[in-house]
Enzyme design. Structure first.
Site, PDB file in Angstrom:
ATOM      1  N   TYR A   1      43.713  40.067  54.816  1.00 45.25           N
ATOM      2  CA  TYR A   1      42.537  40.374  55.845  1.00 45.25           C
ATOM      3  C   TYR A   1      41.922  39.057  56.443  1.00 45.25           C
ATOM      4  O   TYR A   1      40.676  38.902  56.003  1.00 45.25           O
ATOM      5  CB  TYR A   1      41.620  41.311  54.863  1.00 45.25           C
ATOM      6  CG  TYR A   1      41.143  42.361  55.729  1.00 45.25           C
ATOM      7  CD1 TYR A   1      41.825  43.347  56.111  1.00 45.25           C
ATOM      8  CD2 TYR A   1      39.709  42.244  56.132  1.00 45.25           C
ATOM      9  CE1 TYR A   1      41.314  44.190  57.262  1.00 45.25           C
ATOM     10  CE2 TYR A   1      39.377  43.229  57.054  1.00 45.25           C
ATOM     11  CZ  TYR A   1      39.823  44.015  57.444  1.00 45.25           C
ATOM     12  OH  TYR A   1      39.132  45.290  58.465  1.00 45.25           O
TER      13      TYR A   1
ATOM     14  N   HIS B   1      40.330  31.701  56.273  1.00 44.28           N
ATOM     15  CA  HIS B   1      41.765  31.631  56.149  1.00 44.28           C
ATOM     16  C   HIS B   1      42.422  30.716  57.341  1.00 44.28           C
ATOM     17  O   HIS B   1      43.056  29.693  56.956  1.00 44.28           O
ATOM     18  CB  HIS B   1      42.368  32.728  56.169  1.00 44.28           C
ATOM     19  CG  HIS B   1      41.381  33.895  55.076  1.00 44.28           C
ATOM     20  ND1 HIS B   1      40.948  34.800  55.388  1.00 44.28           N
ATOM     21  CD2 HIS B   1      42.133  33.814  53.573  1.00 44.28           C
ATOM     22  CE1 HIS B   1      40.932  35.500  54.269  1.00 44.28           C
ATOM     23  NE2 HIS B   1      41.429  34.915  53.227  1.00 44.28           N
TER      24      HIS B   1
ATOM     25  N   GLN C   1      44.369  39.701  38.774  1.00 43.36           N
ATOM     26  CA  GLN C   1      43.238  39.181  38.806  1.00 43.36           C
ATOM     27  C   GLN C   1      41.995  39.963  39.247  1.00 43.36           C
ATOM     28  O   GLN C   1      40.796  39.884  39.306  1.00 43.36           O
ATOM     29  CB  GLN C   1      43.211  37.924  39.746  1.00 43.36           C
ATOM     30  CG  GLN C   1      43.138  38.335  41.363  1.00 43.36           C
ATOM     31  CD  GLN C   1      43.353  37.294  42.402  1.00 43.36           C
ATOM     32  OE1 GLN C   1      44.552  36.558  42.064  1.00 43.36           O
ATOM     33  NE2 GLN C   1      42.376  36.971  43.267  1.00 43.36           N
TER      34      GLN C   1
ATOM     35  N   ARG D   1      35.642  40.629  51.984  1.00 42.11           N
ATOM     36  CA  ARG D   1      34.712  41.686  51.443  1.00 42.11           C
ATOM     37  C   ARG D   1      33.523  41.940  52.183  1.00 42.11           C
ATOM     38  O   ARG D   1      32.912  42.846  51.984  1.00 42.11           O
ATOM     39  CB  ARG D   1      34.368  41.215  50.053  1.00 42.11           C
ATOM     40  CG  ARG D   1      35.763  41.176  48.957  1.00 42.11           C
ATOM     41  CD  ARG D   1      35.234  40.935  47.536  1.00 42.11           C
ATOM     42  NE  ARG D   1      36.085  41.646  46.568  1.00 42.11           N
ATOM     43  CZ  ARG D   1      36.893  40.736  45.979  1.00 42.11           C
ATOM     44  NH1 ARG D   1      36.936  39.470  46.020  1.00 42.11           N
ATOM     45  NH2 ARG D   1      37.826  41.227  45.131  1.00 42.11           N
TER      46      ARG D   1
END
Ligand code: AMP
Length: 282
Positions: free
Chosen positions: A32, A37, A61, A187
């Site tokens: 995402y 990134h 995780q 998020r």
């Protein structure tokens, strides 16, 4: 760009690259993609002849009540971005390809994982370390790039690599932010417009604490109180999960800021749990 889902096929390709004298940079991700990134990929692209990006929402995780199922995913868009950033390989395994049903081996750095995010996410860093070591072993990466937004994560991975003599060089990149200062995160899509509007106050408070430290405040308690007061006033709905001042490498809590010091926090805002950090002194 080649897409791999089979770990052994990826490993074979990486061995072939090394045999041809080509070095490998690795960027591990959960997908995402946002500009953070992309910065990691762009930087890694310049560090080695071959760039491997991994995209794996690692179940190990996530705790039982966390957002594994709802974690945002868009493989088609992500693969286009990885390709546009010059990835030679995108590794997108299914969980079953990474974890045998009787998987039993874990890598842990408890000393660095007990505080900060680890306090409320007890198995998180064990899952991170284990999957990152698997990625290092599969790719034989010469260098791997991580983000400072997840400061504790890169500190733990650095320590794991040192302690286990992993030859992969660990590089950390500064946090990429929205124009208003909010740390980019996959998020952030969980935020409602109202929450998004106040979320930059997380960073604003950390900046105020750094200003106070630069102006001479050395008492960690007072620096934390300043941040909490800022949030109480300007971050409606924000619930601090933790706010700590620690040594940037050992992650041990500090009472006095008279040397290298990192302020790190996690704040719950609606459905999101947002993390950020700032070096008060380096
Ligand atoms: P994730 O996909 O969120 O697990 O993150 C993959 C890598 O990107 C990790 O090394 C993160 O630290 C890094 N990363 C995530 N968000 C940012 C950001 N805003 N700036 C820089 N690096 C980031």
């Amino acid at each position: 760009m080649q897409i791999f889902t089979d770990p052994q096929a990826l490993a074979a390709q990486c061995r072939a690259w090394h045999a041809a004298g080509e070095d490998i940079a690795l960027v591990p991700t959960m997908g995402y993609y946002h500009a953070g990134h992309e910065d990691l990929m762009a930087h890694a692209r310049g560090l080695a002849r071959r760039l491997v990006v991994s995209l794996f929402v690692n179940p190990a995780q996530f705790g039982p009540n966390e957002d594994l199922e709802s974690y945002p995913r868009d493989a088609a868009r992500d693969s286009a971005i990885a390709e546009s950033r010059g990835a030679d390989a995108l590794f997108m395994p299914e969980p079953g390809a990474m974890y045998a049903p009787d998987h039993a081996t874990w890598v842990e750095v408890p000393q660095l994982a007990k505080g900060l995010c680890g306090a409320s996410r007890p198995i998180h860093f064990r899952g991170v370390c284990t999957v990152v070591l698997k990625l290092f072993l599969l790719t034989g990466a010469d260098v791997a790039v991580f983000g400072q937004k997840d400061w504790q994560q890169q500190a733990i991975i650095r320590r794991m690599a040192r302690d286990l003599n992993v030859p992969t060089r660990i590089v950390a990149r500064p946090t990429t932010r929205e124009a208003d200062g909010l740390a980019m995160s996959s998020r952030n899509v969980y935020l409602t417009p109202d929450e998004r509007a106040v979320a930059p106050q997380i960073r604003a408070a950390l900046l105020a604490a750094r200003d106070a430290a630069v102006a001479g405040e050395t008492d960690a308690g007072r620096l934390k109180a300043l941040v909490l007061a800022h949030w109480a006033e300007r971050l409606p709905g924000g619930q601090p999960d933790y706010l700590e001042i620690v040594h940037p490498e050992s992650l041990e809590p500090l009472a006095v800021v008279d040397g290298p010091a990192l302020m790190a926090c996690a704040v719950r805002l609606g459905k999101a749990r947002l993390i950020d950090n700032i070096l008060l002194r380096s």
